[in-house]
Design a protein around this motif. Structure first.
Motif, PDB file in Angstrom:
ATOM      1  N   GLY A 157      36.702  44.782  19.620  1.00 54.33           N
ATOM      2  CA  GLY A 157      37.716  44.990  20.711  1.00 54.33           C
ATOM      3  C   GLY A 157      38.329  43.740  21.521  1.00 54.33           C
ATOM      4  O   GLY A 157      38.945  43.870  22.348  1.00 54.33           O
ATOM      5  N   SER A 158      37.949  42.440  20.896  1.00 52.48           N
ATOM      6  CA  SER A 158      38.379  41.453  21.632  1.00 52.48           C
ATOM      7  C   SER A 158      39.554  40.684  21.020  1.00 52.48           C
ATOM      8  O   SER A 158      40.031  39.458  21.480  1.00 52.48           O
ATOM      9  CB  SER A 158      37.185  40.157  21.798  1.00 52.48           C
ATOM     10  OG  SER A 158      36.260  40.840  22.387  1.00 52.48           O
ATOM     11  N   GLY A 159      39.995  41.107  19.647  1.00 55.39           N
ATOM     12  CA  GLY A 159      41.162  40.603  19.014  1.00 55.39           C
ATOM     13  C   GLY A 159      40.948  39.206  18.094  1.00 55.39           C
ATOM     14  O   GLY A 159      40.120  39.239  17.493  1.00 55.39           O
ATOM     15  N   VAL A 160      41.788  38.374  18.157  1.00 54.93           N
ATOM     16  CA  VAL A 160      42.024  37.196  17.346  1.00 54.93           C
ATOM     17  C   VAL A 160      42.097  35.862  18.379  1.00 54.93           C
ATOM     18  O   VAL A 160      42.769  35.709  19.417  1.00 54.93           O
ATOM     19  CB  VAL A 160      42.893  37.239  16.553  1.00 54.93           C
ATOM     20  CG1 VAL A 160      44.426  37.056  16.977  1.00 54.93           C
ATOM     21  CG2 VAL A 160      43.091  35.919  15.369  1.00 54.93           C
ATOM     22  N   ALA A 161      41.377  34.674  17.968  1.00 52.31           N
ATOM     23  CA  ALA A 161      41.401  33.675  18.733  1.00 52.31           C
ATOM     24  C   ALA A 161      42.306  32.570  17.651  1.00 52.31           C
ATOM     25  O   ALA A 161      41.977  32.515  16.391  1.00 52.31           O
ATOM     26  CB  ALA A 161      40.236  33.118  19.164  1.00 52.31           C
ATOM     27  N   ASN A 162      42.513  31.473  18.492  1.00 53.06           N
ATOM     28  CA  ASN A 162      43.237  30.230  17.765  1.00 53.06           C
ATOM     29  C   ASN A 162      42.788  29.033  18.286  1.00 53.06           C
ATOM     30  O   ASN A 162      42.623  29.046  19.405  1.00 53.06           O
ATOM     31  CB  ASN A 162      44.814  29.932  17.615  1.00 53.06           C
ATOM     32  CG  ASN A 162      45.396  31.406  16.774  1.00 53.06           C
ATOM     33  OD1 ASN A 162      45.593  31.502  15.529  1.00 53.06           O
ATOM     34  ND2 ASN A 162      45.323  32.552  17.662  1.00 53.06           N
ATOM     35  N   SER A 163      42.506  28.087  17.536  1.00 51.18           N
ATOM     36  CA  SER A 163      41.955  26.571  18.181  1.00 51.18           C
ATOM     37  C   SER A 163      42.478  25.498  17.463  1.00 51.18           C
ATOM     38  O   SER A 163      42.928  25.439  16.294  1.00 51.18           O
ATOM     39  CB  SER A 163      40.382  26.812  18.132  1.00 51.18           C
ATOM     40  OG  SER A 163      39.655  26.395  16.925  1.00 51.18           O
ATOM     41  N   PHE A 164      42.623  24.315  18.335  1.00 51.87           N
ATOM     42  CA  PHE A 164      42.472  23.112  17.638  1.00 51.87           C
ATOM     43  C   PHE A 164      41.878  22.140  18.560  1.00 51.87           C
ATOM     44  O   PHE A 164      41.307  22.335  19.652  1.00 51.87           O
ATOM     45  CB  PHE A 164      43.894  22.516  17.543  1.00 51.87           C
ATOM     46  CG  PHE A 164      44.479  22.064  18.932  1.00 51.87           C
ATOM     47  CD1 PHE A 164      44.500  20.938  19.354  1.00 51.87           C
ATOM     48  CD2 PHE A 164      45.201  22.972  19.659  1.00 51.87           C
ATOM     49  CE1 PHE A 164      44.883  20.189  20.422  1.00 51.87           C
ATOM     50  CE2 PHE A 164      45.757  22.356  20.978  1.00 51.87           C
ATOM     51  CZ  PHE A 164      45.747  21.277  21.483  1.00 51.87           C
ATOM     52  N   GLY A 165      41.127  21.267  17.820  1.00 51.60           N
ATOM     53  CA  GLY A 165      40.273  20.364  18.376  1.00 51.60           C
ATOM     54  C   GLY A 165      39.925  18.936  17.636  1.00 51.60           C
ATOM     55  O   GLY A 165      40.367  18.714  16.589  1.00 51.60           O
TER      56      GLY A 165
END
Length: 199
Positions: A157-165
């Protein structure tokens, strides 16, 4: 394929130098593994190494993806409370704003955030993909820098996430191993490929 002149059939020759080639050095396909350790081919041969991580799935829902380094070929993994400094910025496709997790001292790099809606999901065909970069890991005079970017499915139910670091190991020393693991539970599956870039 090299020309031998008019009226003469061309022949194949060895390619000239110049760099720019991606060389696959190692691939691992973990199955319910506590950690994924890459230690056999990180040395002074290349000035840049990339780890391409595809279809990685945690065995436990709602966890973070983590990394540690070694300077003794994997005999030990650095896990002191002040060994890592980093920042990871995450965008989430639901209503959450841009978020960041940062540390001026931690026991590992955190490639995802520790926000509940942005953890990694494991059920219903969920997974993630990441690219991790090591630059000149054999350099002993500077603190080692590690960079990453990724995308993953979050819990139900929370979808998708993207990151950079990115971050650094807080001691000037050569890196010759990197370890990946989940904050809780095992790495259920995935493909981890290590490349050296000829420059």
């Amino acid at each position: 394929l090299t020309s031998n002149g008019a009226g003469v059939a061309p022949t194949f020759q060895a390619a000239g130098g110049g760099g720019g080639a991606w060389n696959l050095l190692e691939t691992q396909n973990p199955s319910n593994a506590a950690t994924v350790n890459m230690v056999t081919t990180i040395d002074s041969t290349y000035s840049r190494y990339y780890i391409e991580i595809t279809d990685v799935v945690p065995a436990t829902d709602g966890v973070q993806f983590m990394a540690r380094i070694s300077d003794d070929g994997g005999s030990t993994w650095k896990a002191g409370s002040a060994d890592y400094e980093y920042r990871t910025t995450v965008w989430h496709n639901m209503s959450d704003p841009e978020e960041a997790v940062r540390a001026s001292g931690d026991t590992a790099f955190r490639l995802t955030t520790d926000t509940t809606n942005e953890d990694m999901g494991s059920d219903g065909g969920k997974g993630g993909t990441f690219t991790v970069t090591l630059s000149n890991p054999a350099n002993t005079s500077l603190q080692q820098l590690v960079m990453w970017q990724g995308q993953w499915d979050t819990p139900a139910g929370s979808g998708v996430a993207n990151s950079f670091g990115g971050g650094n190991y807080s001691t000037a020393a050569a890196i010759n191993g990197i370890q990946f693991f989940m904050s809780s539970g095992n790495v259920e599956s995935g493909k981890f490929s290590l490349y050296g870039l000829a420059m």
